[in-house]
Design a protein around this motif. Structure first.
Motif, PDB file in Angstrom:
ATOM      1  N   LEU A 143       4.977  29.970  22.225  1.00 40.92           N
ATOM      2  CA  LEU A 143       5.211  31.267  21.583  1.00 40.92           C
ATOM      3  C   LEU A 143       4.389  32.359  22.253  1.00 40.92           C
ATOM      4  CD1 LEU A 143       5.232  30.180  17.818  1.00 40.92           C
ATOM      5  CD2 LEU A 143       7.204  30.837  19.223  1.00 40.92           C
ATOM      6  N   HIS A 144       3.147  32.040  22.589  1.00 37.83           N
ATOM      7  CA  HIS A 144       2.284  33.017  23.266  1.00 37.83           C
ATOM      8  C   HIS A 144       2.886  33.429  24.605  1.00 37.83           C
ATOM      9  CE1 HIS A 144      -1.329  35.043  24.627  1.00 37.83           C
ATOM     10  NE2 HIS A 144      -1.349  34.274  25.699  1.00 37.83           N
ATOM     11  N   GLU A 145       3.365  32.440  25.373  1.00 39.64           N
ATOM     12  CA  GLU A 145       3.949  32.750  26.686  1.00 39.64           C
ATOM     13  C   GLU A 145       5.272  33.489  26.572  1.00 39.64           C
ATOM     14  OE1 GLU A 145       4.072  29.065  28.819  1.00 39.64           O
ATOM     15  OE2 GLU A 145       1.938  29.170  29.341  1.00 39.64           O
ATOM     16  N   GLU A 146       5.922  33.391  25.402  1.00 33.63           N
ATOM     17  CA  GLU A 146       7.168  34.118  25.170  1.00 33.63           C
ATOM     18  C   GLU A 146       6.922  35.505  24.576  1.00 33.63           C
ATOM     19  OE1 GLU A 146      10.504  33.388  25.872  1.00 33.63           O
ATOM     20  OE2 GLU A 146       9.455  31.974  27.185  1.00 33.63           O
ATOM     21  N   GLY A 147       5.672  35.856  24.436  1.00 31.00           N
ATOM     22  CA  GLY A 147       5.345  37.200  23.981  1.00 31.00           C
ATOM     23  C   GLY A 147       5.207  37.367  22.476  1.00 31.00           C
ATOM     24  N   VAL A 148       5.243  36.267  21.727  1.00 30.97           N
ATOM     25  CA  VAL A 148       5.043  36.349  20.278  1.00 30.97           C
ATOM     26  C   VAL A 148       3.564  36.642  20.016  1.00 30.97           C
ATOM     27  CG1 VAL A 148       5.181  35.111  18.082  1.00 30.97           C
ATOM     28  CG2 VAL A 148       6.933  34.764  19.837  1.00 30.97           C
ATOM     29  N   LYS A 149       3.292  37.618  19.196  1.00 31.24           N
ATOM     30  CA  LYS A 149       1.917  38.044  18.972  1.00 31.24           C
ATOM     31  C   LYS A 149       1.220  37.313  17.824  1.00 31.24           C
ATOM     32  CE  LYS A 149       2.233  41.145  22.201  1.00 31.24           C
ATOM     33  NZ  LYS A 149       1.542  40.913  23.501  1.00 31.24           N
ATOM     34  N   ASP A 150       1.955  37.058  16.739  1.00 32.39           N
ATOM     35  CA  ASP A 150       1.327  36.519  15.529  1.00 32.39           C
ATOM     36  C   ASP A 150       2.085  35.303  15.001  1.00 32.39           C
ATOM     37  OD1 ASP A 150      -0.511  38.806  15.349  1.00 32.39           O
ATOM     38  OD2 ASP A 150       1.262  39.935  14.741  1.00 32.39           O
ATOM     39  N   VAL A 151       1.346  34.427  14.304  1.00 28.62           N
ATOM     40  CA  VAL A 151       1.937  33.286  13.614  1.00 28.62           C
ATOM     41  C   VAL A 151       1.301  33.164  12.236  1.00 28.62           C
ATOM     42  CG1 VAL A 151       2.539  31.940  15.666  1.00 28.62           C
ATOM     43  CG2 VAL A 151       0.254  31.728  14.672  1.00 28.62           C
ATOM     44  N   LEU A 152       1.981  32.414  11.357  1.00 28.65           N
ATOM     45  CA  LEU A 152       1.399  32.111  10.061  1.00 28.65           C
ATOM     46  C   LEU A 152       0.587  30.825  10.168  1.00 28.65           C
ATOM     47  CD1 LEU A 152       4.452  32.860   7.737  1.00 28.65           C
ATOM     48  CD2 LEU A 152       2.516  34.352   8.275  1.00 28.65           C
ATOM     49  N   VAL A 153      -0.508  30.760   9.425  1.00 25.57           N
ATOM     50  CA  VAL A 153      -1.429  29.635   9.505  1.00 25.57           C
ATOM     51  C   VAL A 153      -1.577  28.967   8.145  1.00 25.57           C
ATOM     52  CG1 VAL A 153      -3.860  29.021   9.853  1.00 25.57           C
ATOM     53  CG2 VAL A 153      -2.727  30.543  11.466  1.00 25.57           C
ATOM     54  N   THR A 154      -1.645  27.626   8.152  1.00 28.85           N
ATOM     55  CA  THR A 154      -1.972  26.868   6.952  1.00 28.85           C
ATOM     56  C   THR A 154      -3.398  26.360   7.089  1.00 28.85           C
ATOM     57  OG1 THR A 154       0.308  26.136   6.636  1.00 28.85           O
ATOM     58  CG2 THR A 154      -1.394  24.878   5.529  1.00 28.85           C
ATOM     59  N   THR A 155      -4.268  26.750   6.183  1.00 31.32           N
ATOM     60  CA  THR A 155      -5.662  26.322   6.234  1.00 31.32           C
ATOM     61  C   THR A 155      -5.811  24.942   5.604  1.00 31.32           C
ATOM     62  OG1 THR A 155      -6.391  28.628   6.054  1.00 31.32           O
ATOM     63  CG2 THR A 155      -8.042  26.920   5.643  1.00 31.32           C
ATOM     64  N   VAL A 156      -6.146  23.949   6.419  1.00 34.76           N
ATOM     65  CA  VAL A 156      -6.306  22.576   5.956  1.00 34.76           C
ATOM     66  C   VAL A 156      -7.680  22.369   5.319  1.00 34.76           C
ATOM     67  CG1 VAL A 156      -6.372  20.159   6.697  1.00 34.76           C
ATOM     68  CG2 VAL A 156      -4.677  21.729   7.671  1.00 34.76           C
ATOM     69  N   ALA A 157      -8.706  22.990   5.877  1.00 35.83           N
ATOM     70  CA  ALA A 157     -10.066  22.883   5.326  1.00 35.83           C
ATOM     71  C   ALA A 157     -10.871  24.103   5.747  1.00 35.83           C
ATOM     72  CB  ALA A 157     -10.745  21.608   5.796  1.00 35.83           C
ATOM     73  N   ASP A 158     -11.831  24.474   4.923  1.00 36.20           N
ATOM     74  CA  ASP A 158     -12.698  25.612   5.215  1.00 36.20           C
ATOM     75  C   ASP A 158     -14.098  25.109   5.561  1.00 36.20           C
ATOM     76  OD1 ASP A 158     -14.150  27.934   5.365  1.00 36.20           O
ATOM     77  OD2 ASP A 158     -13.327  28.810   3.521  1.00 36.20           O
ATOM     78  N   LEU A 159     -14.441  25.176   6.833  1.00 37.13           N
ATOM     79  CA  LEU A 159     -15.766  24.764   7.316  1.00 37.13           C
ATOM     80  C   LEU A 159     -16.535  25.960   7.861  1.00 37.13           C
ATOM     81  CD1 LEU A 159     -14.731  21.528   9.306  1.00 37.13           C
ATOM     82  CD2 LEU A 159     -15.442  21.699   6.917  1.00 37.13           C
ATOM     83  N   SER A 160     -16.175  27.133   7.395  1.00 36.13           N
ATOM     84  CA  SER A 160     -16.733  28.359   7.966  1.00 36.13           C
ATOM     85  C   SER A 160     -18.230  28.515   7.731  1.00 36.13           C
ATOM     86  CB  SER A 160     -15.989  29.581   7.414  1.00 36.13           C
ATOM     87  OG  SER A 160     -16.078  29.632   6.000  1.00 36.13           O
ATOM     88  N   ARG A 161     -18.782  27.824   6.740  1.00 33.81           N
ATOM     89  CA  ARG A 161     -20.208  27.984   6.456  1.00 33.81           C
ATOM     90  C   ARG A 161     -21.087  27.107   7.353  1.00 33.81           C
ATOM     91  NH1 ARG A 161     -18.407  24.652   2.326  1.00 33.81           N
ATOM     92  NH2 ARG A 161     -19.585  22.720   1.986  1.00 33.81           N
TER      93      ARG A 161
END
Length: 209
Positions: A78-96
């Motif tokens: 998708l990136h190479e085809e010029g698509v800028k954005d995608v939707l994401v499913t968050t499986v786990a939050d390890l941000s801390r």
């Protein structure tokens, strides 16, 4: 750790996504690019419908970045085809977590695959910082095509295609793979049905009575 399956309704830029592996099969990426162009050129909003039904599973990591744990080939295509954005499913939050703890937890959950194009394990630091930094492993392409022609069944084992790629790396010479992919695929199919491959996920070779 917070485990969840939360769709991020606000699109995430592909260029901000972080990979959790080093390689992809570029032959497979090219095939996905071709399929995407067909949808984009079709009547109606086929492309938009496709993106809406193919959210990218990811782990939310340090600094709130999203780390892709599946669909690396699709993301790169998708990136190479010029698509800028995608939707994401968050499986786990390890941000801390700090960076070192984050990668340790990712490794323990089989949410990463830090192996290079020769099948050798590398350090966490060798994982690309962006989707476009992924490099080609021809044996991953061979493993992907092998599954499509019935060499083995789709399996839920994490990174099962890479396990097959590592097996094929020992069976098919790289020069033969580079010279004639179809002949190499036929040879791979023979090996896939043999008992030497029966430990691999999705193996569907003949079983002796």
């Amino acid at each position: 750790m917070v485990t969840l399956r939360e769709p991020i309704l606000k699109p995430v830029p592909i260029e901000e996504l972080r990979p959790t592996q080093i390689t992809v099969g570029m032959r497979e990426v090219r095939a996905k690019r071709k399929a995407w162009r067909a949808k984009a050129e079709a009547a109606g909003d086929k492309a938009g419908e496709f993106l809406g039904n193919h959210m990218i599973p990811a782990i939310r990591g340090p600094r709130g970045r999203y780390y892709v744990i599946d669909h690396h080939h699709l993301s790169l295509a998708l990136h190479e085809e010029g698509v800028k954005d995608v939707l994401v499913t968050t499986v786990a939050d390890l941000s801390r977590l700090d960076r070192e703890s984050f990668w340790f937890v990712m490794d323990c959950h089989d949410w990463m695959h830090p192996f290079d194009a020769e099948g050798k394990r590398r350090s966490y630091e060798d994982i690309p910082k962006s989707i476009e930094g992924l490099i080609d492993d021809p044996y991953r392409s061979l493993a992907g095509e092998l599954r499509r022609v019935g060499g083995y069944a789709k399996d839920t084992t994490p990174f099962s295609e890479f396990l097959w790629a590592d097996f094929l790396r020992r069976c098919v010479k790289r020069k033969d793979l580079d010279r004639d992919f179809e002949t190499a695929l036929a040879k791979a199919l023979e090996f896939a049905k043999g008992r030497d491959a029966d430990y691999l996920p999705g193996w569907c070779g003949p079983v002796a009575e």
